[in-house]
Design a protein around this motif. Structure first.
Motif, mmCIF file in Angstrom:
data_model
loop_
_atom_site.group_PDB
_atom_site.id
_atom_site.type_symbol
_atom_site.label_atom_id
_atom_site.label_comp_id
_atom_site.label_asym_id
_atom_site.label_seq_id
_atom_site.Cartn_x
_atom_site.Cartn_y
_atom_site.Cartn_z
ATOM 1 N N TRP A 239 24.646 96.487 64.698
ATOM 2 C CA TRP A 239 25.979 97.197 63.629
ATOM 3 C C TRP A 239 25.383 98.828 63.345
ATOM 4 O O TRP A 239 24.457 99.436 63.313
ATOM 5 C CB TRP A 239 25.991 96.872 62.596
ATOM 6 C CG TRP A 239 25.636 95.779 61.921
ATOM 7 C CD1 TRP A 239 24.707 94.369 62.379
ATOM 8 C CD2 TRP A 239 27.149 94.418 62.171
ATOM 9 N NE1 TRP A 239 25.355 92.943 62.588
ATOM 10 C CE2 TRP A 239 26.943 93.423 62.435
ATOM 11 C CE3 TRP A 239 28.728 94.834 62.280
ATOM 12 C CZ2 TRP A 239 27.591 92.596 62.287
ATOM 13 C CZ3 TRP A 239 29.269 94.040 62.020
ATOM 14 C CH2 TRP A 239 29.345 92.654 62.576
ATOM 15 N N LEU A 240 27.034 99.895 63.603
ATOM 16 C CA LEU A 240 26.562 100.902 63.210
ATOM 17 C C LEU A 240 27.292 100.934 61.689
ATOM 18 O O LEU A 240 28.376 101.018 61.015
ATOM 19 C CB LEU A 240 27.267 102.392 64.479
ATOM 20 C CG LEU A 240 26.994 103.317 63.755
ATOM 21 C CD1 LEU A 240 27.301 104.357 65.046
ATOM 22 C CD2 LEU A 240 28.990 103.689 63.093
ATOM 23 N N VAL A 241 25.883 101.808 60.743
ATOM 24 C CA VAL A 241 26.438 101.494 59.543
ATOM 25 C C VAL A 241 26.675 103.613 59.318
ATOM 26 O O VAL A 241 25.403 104.699 59.515
ATOM 27 C CB VAL A 241 25.420 101.262 58.594
ATOM 28 C CG1 VAL A 241 25.811 101.299 57.031
ATOM 29 C CG2 VAL A 241 24.878 99.598 59.488
ATOM 30 N N ARG A 242 27.778 103.385 59.312
ATOM 31 C CA ARG A 242 28.205 105.131 58.757
ATOM 32 C C ARG A 242 27.653 105.558 57.064
ATOM 33 O O ARG A 242 28.182 104.607 56.471
ATOM 34 C CB ARG A 242 30.031 105.685 58.548
ATOM 35 C CG ARG A 242 30.552 104.872 59.897
ATOM 36 C CD ARG A 242 31.993 105.595 59.784
ATOM 37 N NE ARG A 242 32.506 106.787 60.318
ATOM 38 C CZ ARG A 242 33.575 106.853 59.872
ATOM 39 N NH1 ARG A 242 34.326 105.928 60.182
ATOM 40 N NH2 ARG A 242 34.136 108.688 60.315
ATOM 41 N N GLY A 243 26.514 106.247 57.111
ATOM 42 C CA GLY A 243 25.164 106.280 56.025
ATOM 43 C C GLY A 243 26.433 107.892 55.274
ATOM 44 O O GLY A 243 26.050 107.162 54.246
ATOM 45 N N GLY A 244 26.300 108.392 55.645
ATOM 46 C CA GLY A 244 26.685 109.414 54.941
ATOM 47 C C GLY A 244 26.160 109.629 53.321
ATOM 48 O O GLY A 244 25.435 110.852 52.821
ATOM 49 N N ARG A 245 25.262 108.707 52.878
ATOM 50 C CA ARG A 245 25.377 108.610 51.377
ATOM 51 C C ARG A 245 26.051 109.216 50.552
ATOM 52 O O ARG A 245 26.206 110.567 50.273
ATOM 53 C CB ARG A 245 23.605 109.106 51.406
ATOM 54 C CG ARG A 245 22.308 107.607 52.617
ATOM 55 C CD ARG A 245 21.162 108.171 51.774
ATOM 56 N NE ARG A 245 20.668 107.083 52.609
ATOM 57 C CZ ARG A 245 20.044 107.181 53.889
ATOM 58 N NH1 ARG A 245 20.178 108.951 54.330
ATOM 59 N NH2 ARG A 245 19.420 106.793 54.740
ATOM 60 N N GLY A 246 27.013 108.481 50.465
ATOM 61 C CA GLY A 246 28.308 109.560 49.042
ATOM 62 C C GLY A 246 29.236 109.307 50.203
ATOM 63 O O GLY A 246 30.916 109.820 49.264
ATOM 64 N N GLY A 247 29.480 109.400 50.957
ATOM 65 C CA GLY A 247 30.951 110.163 51.678
ATOM 66 C C GLY A 247 31.683 108.962 51.626
ATOM 67 O O GLY A 247 31.680 107.765 50.987
ATOM 68 N N THR A 273 18.141 108.742 75.637
ATOM 69 C CA THR A 273 19.120 108.409 74.558
ATOM 70 C C THR A 273 19.298 106.760 73.663
ATOM 71 O O THR A 273 19.334 106.002 74.170
ATOM 72 C CB THR A 273 20.554 108.887 74.362
ATOM 73 O OG1 THR A 273 21.162 108.125 75.800
ATOM 74 C CG2 THR A 273 20.282 110.299 75.371
ATOM 75 N N VAL A 274 19.750 107.130 72.290
ATOM 76 C CA VAL A 274 20.795 106.005 71.688
ATOM 77 C C VAL A 274 21.756 106.172 71.467
ATOM 78 O O VAL A 274 22.010 106.786 70.938
ATOM 79 C CB VAL A 274 19.745 105.140 70.130
ATOM 80 C CG1 VAL A 274 20.112 104.574 69.585
ATOM 81 C CG2 VAL A 274 18.258 105.332 70.265
ATOM 82 N N GLU A 275 22.425 105.149 72.932
ATOM 83 C CA GLU A 275 24.219 105.391 72.330
ATOM 84 C C GLU A 275 24.374 103.583 71.663
ATOM 85 O O GLU A 275 24.571 102.704 71.948
ATOM 86 C CB GLU A 275 24.293 105.641 73.325
ATOM 87 C CG GLU A 275 24.017 106.508 74.178
ATOM 88 C CD GLU A 275 24.685 106.881 75.667
ATOM 89 O OE1 GLU A 275 25.548 106.709 75.864
ATOM 90 O OE2 GLU A 275 24.148 107.458 76.277
ATOM 91 N N ALA A 276 25.764 104.097 71.206
ATOM 92 C CA ALA A 276 26.181 102.729 70.568
ATOM 93 C C ALA A 276 27.800 102.729 70.589
ATOM 94 O O ALA A 276 28.161 103.915 69.618
ATOM 95 C CB ALA A 276 26.047 102.646 68.220
ATOM 96 N N HIS A 277 28.298 102.083 70.832
ATOM 97 C CA HIS A 277 29.779 102.069 71.693
ATOM 98 C C HIS A 277 29.700 100.332 70.784
ATOM 99 O O HIS A 277 30.292 99.754 70.056
ATOM 100 C CB HIS A 277 29.907 100.826 73.110
ATOM 101 C CG HIS A 277 31.008 100.677 73.266
ATOM 102 N ND1 HIS A 277 32.623 101.565 72.976
ATOM 103 C CD2 HIS A 277 31.536 99.255 73.083
ATOM 104 C CE1 HIS A 277 33.917 100.786 73.336
ATOM 105 N NE2 HIS A 277 32.875 99.176 73.818
ATOM 106 N N VAL A 278 31.148 101.405 69.752
ATOM 107 C CA VAL A 278 31.865 100.605 68.060
ATOM 108 C C VAL A 278 33.022 99.292 69.181
ATOM 109 O O VAL A 278 33.530 99.882 69.685
ATOM 110 C CB VAL A 278 32.392 101.470 67.464
ATOM 111 C CG1 VAL A 278 32.709 100.610 66.266
ATOM 112 C CG2 VAL A 278 31.302 101.373 66.389
#
Length: 341
Positions: A239-247, A273-278
């Motif tokens: 999972w890619l987790v959009r994190g911004g913490r508060g965004g 590299t670490v690449e994530a394809h959603v």
């Protein structure tokens, strides 16, 4: 959970006059690298003790940054299993009231076990109970242990509780060492069992070579300063987790096929590299965002292909296998012209 960075941020509330009712704290101490199931049991027990000691008693964990081993052995290559913010987030999930992050230095390390307990835990935090695992070590040259802690507690009227080891099925102790072994082998599924949640790395999304977009598989590329232990080269479901913490997008979890390595099919990828394809998403603009990547399962090793078509076929299969591993629908294939420039 409140977070105090250093003694100067600790409020007066944990430091009541000795003998005051329903105040003070129950405290534990440790690096808590990974906050695995064994750590979670200790942290939960601290919360239980604080609640039993009455209203106003705080459950507090004392931890250190950086890892003490990197201070005593500065040449060692030791990546933390989790970044400090993610470690604190996992600690907060146990119900703690506060965490004290102590900057770890050689000067701090050069204090007696009695000095550490009395100055930091009893006087600063008003400790009425101290809860630790049996392998606890503290003070100069790690000379403090469970027995010396019991002696200090008995002399000062502080309750000491040593939590028994928590064992996994099969009898092995949950530990950061075990989690590291699994991650080094690419066994992210077993690492998740030890941690009680998927292993996570975190980083800022940067511009790559944009080849994925050209092929219809846009990826979020994490920078070289990725925090957390990066598993071996290969392709993973997660999972890619959009994190911004508060965004606005904080906590948004997106199914992703994750590639780690230098992409041996092409000769112009200079670094790992670490690449994530959603899966199924062509509209995401993640550049500059702080994101997390959670690893669920290992799909395959990194492979080199003789031409573009077998690579594309394998990537399409990766998407199908990722969807199956995560229990989400298989998305319609993206076309290069669908991908946002």
């Amino acid at each position: 959970m409140e977070i105090w960075y250093g003694a100067e941020q600790v409020p007066e509330s944990p430091r009541p006059p000795r003998g005051a009712a329903n105040a003070g704290s129950a405290v534990t101490v440790g690096v808590f690298d990974g906050v695995h199931r064994g750590h979670q049991r200790i942290l939960a027990r601290v919360v239980e003790r604080a609640r039993a000691l009455g209203p106003g008693c705080l459950a507090v964990a004392v931890t250190f940054d950086p890892h003490p081993l990197t201070v005593h052995r500065p040449g060692i290559d030791l990546a933390m299993i989790a970044s400090l913010p993610d470690r604190l987030e996992a600690m907060a999930a146990t119900g703690l009231d506060a965490a004290l992050v102590i900057p770890y230095t050689l000067g701090f390390a050069d204090q007696s076990p009695e000095g550490f307990v009395r100055d930091w835990l009893e006087r600063l935090l008003g400790a009425r109970a101290i809860v630790v695992g049996g392998d606890v070590r503290f003070g100069r040259d790690n000379s403090g242990d469970a027995d010396s802690l019991r002696a200090i507690g008995a002399a000062d009227g502080v309750e000491i509780e040593i939590v028994p080891e928590v064992l996994a099925p099969g009898g092995r102790r949950w530990s950061s060492t075990w989690a590291r072994e699994c991650l080094a082998a690419g066994d992210v599924r077993q690492a998740a069992e030890i941690l009680g949640r998927p292993h996570r790395v975190r980083g800022v999304v940067i511009h790559g070579l944009r080849r994925g977009r050209e092929l219809g598989f846009p990826t979020a590329n994490l920078d070289a300063a990725t925090a957390g232990v990066v598993p071996p080269d290969g392709v993973y479901a997660g999972w890619l987790v959009r994190g911004g913490r508060g965004g606005a997008s904080e906590g948004e979890r997106l199914p992703a096929a994750i590639s780690i390595g230098t992409n041996p099919t092409f000769d112009d990828v200079p670094a790992r590299t670490v690449e994530a394809h959603v899966l199924g998403r062509a509209d995401l603009d993640l550049y500059g965002e702080d994101v997390a990547v959670d690893f669920v399962s290992h799909l395959r090793p990194m492979l080199a292909f003789d031409s573009l078509e077998p690579l594309l076929e394998r990537m399409r299969q990766d998407v199908i296998e990722t969807a199956g591993a995560l229990g989400v629908p298989v998305p319609e294939p993206l076309r290069p012209q669908d991908v946002t420039a």
